[in-house]
Design a protein around this motif. Sequence first.
Motif, PDB file in Angstrom:
ATOM      1  N   LYS A 114       8.080   0.787 -16.463  1.00  0.00           N
ATOM      2  CA  LYS A 114       8.050  -0.549 -16.997  1.00  0.00           C
ATOM      3  C   LYS A 114       7.876  -0.553 -18.430  1.00  0.00           C
ATOM      4  O   LYS A 114       6.692   0.054 -18.800  1.00  0.00           O
ATOM      5  CB  LYS A 114       7.019  -1.597 -16.194  1.00  0.00           C
ATOM      6  N   LEU A 115       8.690  -1.111 -19.238  1.00  0.00           N
ATOM      7  CA  LEU A 115       8.645  -1.158 -20.695  1.00  0.00           C
ATOM      8  C   LEU A 115       8.422  -2.823 -21.211  1.00  0.00           C
ATOM      9  O   LEU A 115       9.364  -3.522 -20.922  1.00  0.00           O
ATOM     10  CB  LEU A 115       9.650  -0.622 -21.318  1.00  0.00           C
ATOM     11  N   TRP A 116       7.416  -3.184 -21.810  1.00  0.00           N
ATOM     12  CA  TRP A 116       6.907  -4.247 -22.296  1.00  0.00           C
ATOM     13  C   TRP A 116       7.116  -5.355 -21.064  1.00  0.00           C
ATOM     14  O   TRP A 116       7.833  -6.373 -21.458  1.00  0.00           O
ATOM     15  CB  TRP A 116       7.840  -4.599 -23.476  1.00  0.00           C
ATOM     16  N   GLY A 117       6.721  -5.157 -19.958  1.00  0.00           N
ATOM     17  CA  GLY A 117       7.026  -6.014 -18.692  1.00  0.00           C
ATOM     18  C   GLY A 117       8.460  -6.134 -18.012  1.00  0.00           C
ATOM     19  O   GLY A 117       8.690  -6.885 -17.210  1.00  0.00           O
ATOM     20  N   VAL A 118       9.070  -5.186 -18.427  1.00  0.00           N
ATOM     21  CA  VAL A 118      10.398  -5.166 -17.887  1.00  0.00           C
ATOM     22  C   VAL A 118      10.778  -3.577 -17.149  1.00  0.00           C
ATOM     23  O   VAL A 118      10.429  -2.827 -17.571  1.00  0.00           O
ATOM     24  CB  VAL A 118      11.761  -5.093 -19.067  1.00  0.00           C
ATOM     25  N   PRO A 155       7.357 -10.126 -11.524  1.00  0.00           N
ATOM     26  CA  PRO A 155       6.009 -10.315 -11.252  1.00  0.00           C
ATOM     27  C   PRO A 155       4.958  -9.126 -10.771  1.00  0.00           C
ATOM     28  O   PRO A 155       4.014  -9.153 -10.729  1.00  0.00           O
ATOM     29  CB  PRO A 155       5.948 -11.349 -10.110  1.00  0.00           C
ATOM     30  N   GLU A 156       6.095  -8.254 -10.122  1.00  0.00           N
ATOM     31  CA  GLU A 156       5.417  -7.206  -9.463  1.00  0.00           C
ATOM     32  C   GLU A 156       4.909  -5.839 -10.277  1.00  0.00           C
ATOM     33  O   GLU A 156       5.736  -5.705 -11.492  1.00  0.00           O
ATOM     34  CB  GLU A 156       6.357  -6.501  -8.440  1.00  0.00           C
ATOM     35  N   PRO A 157       4.066  -5.073  -9.944  1.00  0.00           N
ATOM     36  CA  PRO A 157       3.685  -3.998 -10.793  1.00  0.00           C
ATOM     37  C   PRO A 157       4.737  -2.887 -10.794  1.00  0.00           C
ATOM     38  O   PRO A 157       5.596  -2.744  -9.711  1.00  0.00           O
ATOM     39  CB  PRO A 157       2.234  -3.599 -10.346  1.00  0.00           C
ATOM     40  N   ALA A 158       4.669  -1.944 -11.772  1.00  0.00           N
ATOM     41  CA  ALA A 158       5.443  -0.573 -11.765  1.00  0.00           C
ATOM     42  C   ALA A 158       5.003   0.265 -12.817  1.00  0.00           C
ATOM     43  O   ALA A 158       4.508  -0.190 -14.009  1.00  0.00           O
ATOM     44  CB  ALA A 158       6.813  -1.159 -12.019  1.00  0.00           C
ATOM     45  N   LEU A 159       5.195   1.446 -12.449  1.00  0.00           N
ATOM     46  CA  LEU A 159       5.037   2.518 -13.523  1.00  0.00           C
ATOM     47  C   LEU A 159       5.989   2.549 -14.676  1.00  0.00           C
ATOM     48  O   LEU A 159       5.860   2.772 -15.787  1.00  0.00           O
ATOM     49  CB  LEU A 159       4.656   3.808 -12.870  1.00  0.00           C
ATOM     50  N   TRP A 195      12.814 -11.257  -9.691  1.00  0.00           N
ATOM     51  CA  TRP A 195      12.429 -11.849 -10.968  1.00  0.00           C
ATOM     52  C   TRP A 195      12.580 -13.356 -10.834  1.00  0.00           C
ATOM     53  O   TRP A 195      13.114 -13.801  -9.831  1.00  0.00           O
ATOM     54  CB  TRP A 195      13.395 -11.483 -11.875  1.00  0.00           C
ATOM     55  N   ILE A 196      11.673 -14.147 -11.510  1.00  0.00           N
ATOM     56  CA  ILE A 196      11.546 -15.452 -11.570  1.00  0.00           C
ATOM     57  C   ILE A 196      11.722 -16.081 -12.961  1.00  0.00           C
ATOM     58  O   ILE A 196      11.239 -15.669 -13.968  1.00  0.00           O
ATOM     59  CB  ILE A 196      10.056 -15.955 -11.198  1.00  0.00           C
ATOM     60  N   ASP A 226       1.074  -1.068  -0.064  1.00  0.00           N
ATOM     61  CA  ASP A 226      -0.020  -0.137   0.106  1.00  0.00           C
ATOM     62  C   ASP A 226       0.927   1.199   0.167  1.00  0.00           C
ATOM     63  O   ASP A 226       0.230   2.397   0.212  1.00  0.00           O
ATOM     64  CB  ASP A 226      -0.878   0.070   1.348  1.00  0.00           C
ATOM     65  N   TRP A 227       2.203   1.121   0.193  1.00  0.00           N
ATOM     66  CA  TRP A 227       2.971   2.377  -0.385  1.00  0.00           C
ATOM     67  C   TRP A 227       2.829   3.033  -1.533  1.00  0.00           C
ATOM     68  O   TRP A 227       2.477   2.447  -2.546  1.00  0.00           O
ATOM     69  CB  TRP A 227       4.481   1.813  -0.072  1.00  0.00           C
ATOM     70  N   PRO A 228       2.942   4.343  -1.696  1.00  0.00           N
ATOM     71  CA  PRO A 228       2.561   5.221  -2.759  1.00  0.00           C
ATOM     72  C   PRO A 228       3.584   4.882  -4.084  1.00  0.00           C
ATOM     73  O   PRO A 228       3.188   5.340  -5.101  1.00  0.00           O
ATOM     74  CB  PRO A 228       2.570   6.619  -2.404  1.00  0.00           C
ATOM     75  N   VAL A 229       4.594   4.363  -3.670  1.00  0.00           N
ATOM     76  CA  VAL A 229       5.642   3.973  -4.792  1.00  0.00           C
ATOM     77  C   VAL A 229       5.804   2.380  -5.115  1.00  0.00           C
ATOM     78  O   VAL A 229       6.009   1.814  -3.946  1.00  0.00           O
ATOM     79  CB  VAL A 229       6.964   4.732  -4.566  1.00  0.00           C
ATOM     80  N   TRP A 230       5.702   2.125  -6.245  1.00  0.00           N
ATOM     81  CA  TRP A 230       5.901   0.591  -6.302  1.00  0.00           C
ATOM     82  C   TRP A 230       7.444   0.376  -5.989  1.00  0.00           C
ATOM     83  O   TRP A 230       8.413   1.214  -6.361  1.00  0.00           O
ATOM     84  CB  TRP A 230       5.646  -0.009  -7.748  1.00  0.00           C
ATOM     85  N   ARG A 231       7.630  -0.956  -5.765  1.00  0.00           N
ATOM     86  CA  ARG A 231       9.081  -1.168  -5.206  1.00  0.00           C
ATOM     87  C   ARG A 231      10.122  -1.223  -6.512  1.00  0.00           C
ATOM     88  O   ARG A 231      11.186  -0.783  -6.545  1.00  0.00           O
ATOM     89  CB  ARG A 231       9.192  -2.832  -4.840  1.00  0.00           C
ATOM     90  N   TYR A 232       9.568  -1.845  -7.685  1.00  0.00           N
ATOM     91  CA  TYR A 232      10.392  -1.763  -8.857  1.00  0.00           C
ATOM     92  C   TYR A 232      10.607  -0.143  -9.261  1.00  0.00           C
ATOM     93  O   TYR A 232      11.712   0.326  -9.770  1.00  0.00           O
ATOM     94  CB  TYR A 232       9.623  -2.361 -10.159  1.00  0.00           C
ATOM     95  N   ASP A 233       9.782   0.713  -9.255  1.00  0.00           N
ATOM     96  CA  ASP A 233       9.987   1.839  -9.387  1.00  0.00           C
ATOM     97  C   ASP A 233      10.944   2.568  -8.664  1.00  0.00           C
ATOM     98  O   ASP A 233      11.944   3.533  -8.902  1.00  0.00           O
ATOM     99  CB  ASP A 233       8.602   2.909  -9.373  1.00  0.00           C
ATOM    100  N   ALA A 234      10.942   2.376  -7.333  1.00  0.00           N
ATOM    101  CA  ALA A 234      11.735   2.824  -6.091  1.00  0.00           C
ATOM    102  C   ALA A 234      13.232   2.394  -6.492  1.00  0.00           C
ATOM    103  O   ALA A 234      14.381   3.090  -6.349  1.00  0.00           O
ATOM    104  CB  ALA A 234      11.390   2.378  -4.832  1.00  0.00           C
ATOM    105  N   LEU A 235      13.319   1.028  -6.798  1.00  0.00           N
ATOM    106  CA  LEU A 235      14.693   0.555  -7.213  1.00  0.00           C
ATOM    107  C   LEU A 235      15.206   1.376  -8.518  1.00  0.00           C
ATOM    108  O   LEU A 235      16.469   1.550  -8.518  1.00  0.00           O
ATOM    109  CB  LEU A 235      14.606  -0.941  -7.727  1.00  0.00           C
ATOM    110  N   THR A 236      14.355   1.688  -9.285  1.00  0.00           N
ATOM    111  CA  THR A 236      14.922   2.537 -10.509  1.00  0.00           C
ATOM    112  C   THR A 236      15.540   3.758 -10.210  1.00  0.00           C
ATOM    113  O   THR A 236      16.558   4.184 -10.629  1.00  0.00           O
ATOM    114  CB  THR A 236      13.750   2.719 -11.558  1.00  0.00           C
ATOM    115  N   LEU A 237      14.585   4.354  -9.129  1.00  0.00           N
ATOM    116  CA  LEU A 237      15.035   5.765  -8.844  1.00  0.00           C
ATOM    117  C   LEU A 237      16.281   5.615  -7.935  1.00  0.00           C
ATOM    118  O   LEU A 237      17.199   6.446  -8.164  1.00  0.00           O
ATOM    119  CB  LEU A 237      14.133   6.409  -7.899  1.00  0.00           C
ATOM    120  N   TYR A 238      16.665   4.486  -7.214  1.00  0.00           N
ATOM    121  CA  TYR A 238      17.700   4.392  -6.332  1.00  0.00           C
ATOM    122  C   TYR A 238      18.908   3.980  -7.394  1.00  0.00           C
ATOM    123  O   TYR A 238      20.037   4.540  -7.051  1.00  0.00           O
ATOM    124  CB  TYR A 238      17.402   2.873  -5.498  1.00  0.00           C
TER     125      TYR A 238
END
Length: 301
Positions: A126-130, A120-124, A239-240, A63-75
């Motif tokens: 993200k390009l073609w699932g990546v 598997p996780e959502p993100a803003l 990733w899986i 429920d955090w306002p930023v998806w984990r994948y997006d946070a990793l991209t900014l990081y």
Amino acid sequence: MTAPTRRSQTARIERRMGDWMRARLPHGLAEFVMFVLKQGWACLFAIMMLVGILVSSRIWQGDWPVWRYDALTLYAIGLQVLFLTLKLETWAEARVILLFHLTGTAMEIFKVNAGSWSYPEPALLKLWGVPMFSGFMYASVGSYMARVIRIFDMKFAPYPPFWTTVVLAVAIYVNFFAHHFLPDIRLALFAATLVLFARTRVWFTIGQTPRWMPLPLAAFLTAIFLWVAENVGTNTGTWIYAGQTPFERVSFAKMGSWYLLLYVSFVTVTLVLRDVLLRAPFTPARASAAAAEGSPPAARG
């Protein structure tokens, strides 16, 4: 601060650390500790990326306002800016690392959509699932290679004709895509790496001591560590692989894939670090002289 000045300051710091340890530890153990410390310093970007993946997998809430994948991209972007600001990487190295990011992302998009693995996780972002942070995982390999060559003052000799290494790298990269439609030629590519680089030694210095390792062996050992990092990624669910269950070990076959990909990475780095490639054999005497002078010998390939 110029690159030679940074290298000389780094060499002085390493010499003081080496002197301190040699005064307290047996010579062999002191050299080993210095080797491990310098390797850790070289792969700092990769270590920080793995730390980000591990920490975020433990603390992130849905429920955090930023998806984990997006946070990793900014990081990851923040890390890259920090490395350039603190001059841990040069701009020339950054341009090569950008190429790693682009080629790695291209392969990720293809492989994910071919069903080889998934995020598997959502993100803003993200390009073609990546997710966009995935390109930085490939960039961390480029960062390690550029930094380890500089930190250990590496030379590669005797080095085969440069064009042959480019052909091999292109063939390996293309096969990662083509084997989905055509016969997989990776066994021939494994053989090609040995034929082309069987005589090539990686010369490096610890303190003032020149040492060497066969290039294929160095690639294999590095592939082992990358396979371990892959297990960190899958065990955290970042990733899986197709057919993989949670906490299942990544197939040893992926180690072979990383072994081949490392040659693509290495040749990419040498596009801007051509002065470390020597066509003639590099003798211990020349290695000692180069380490003492802080510069490579005049005769280069």
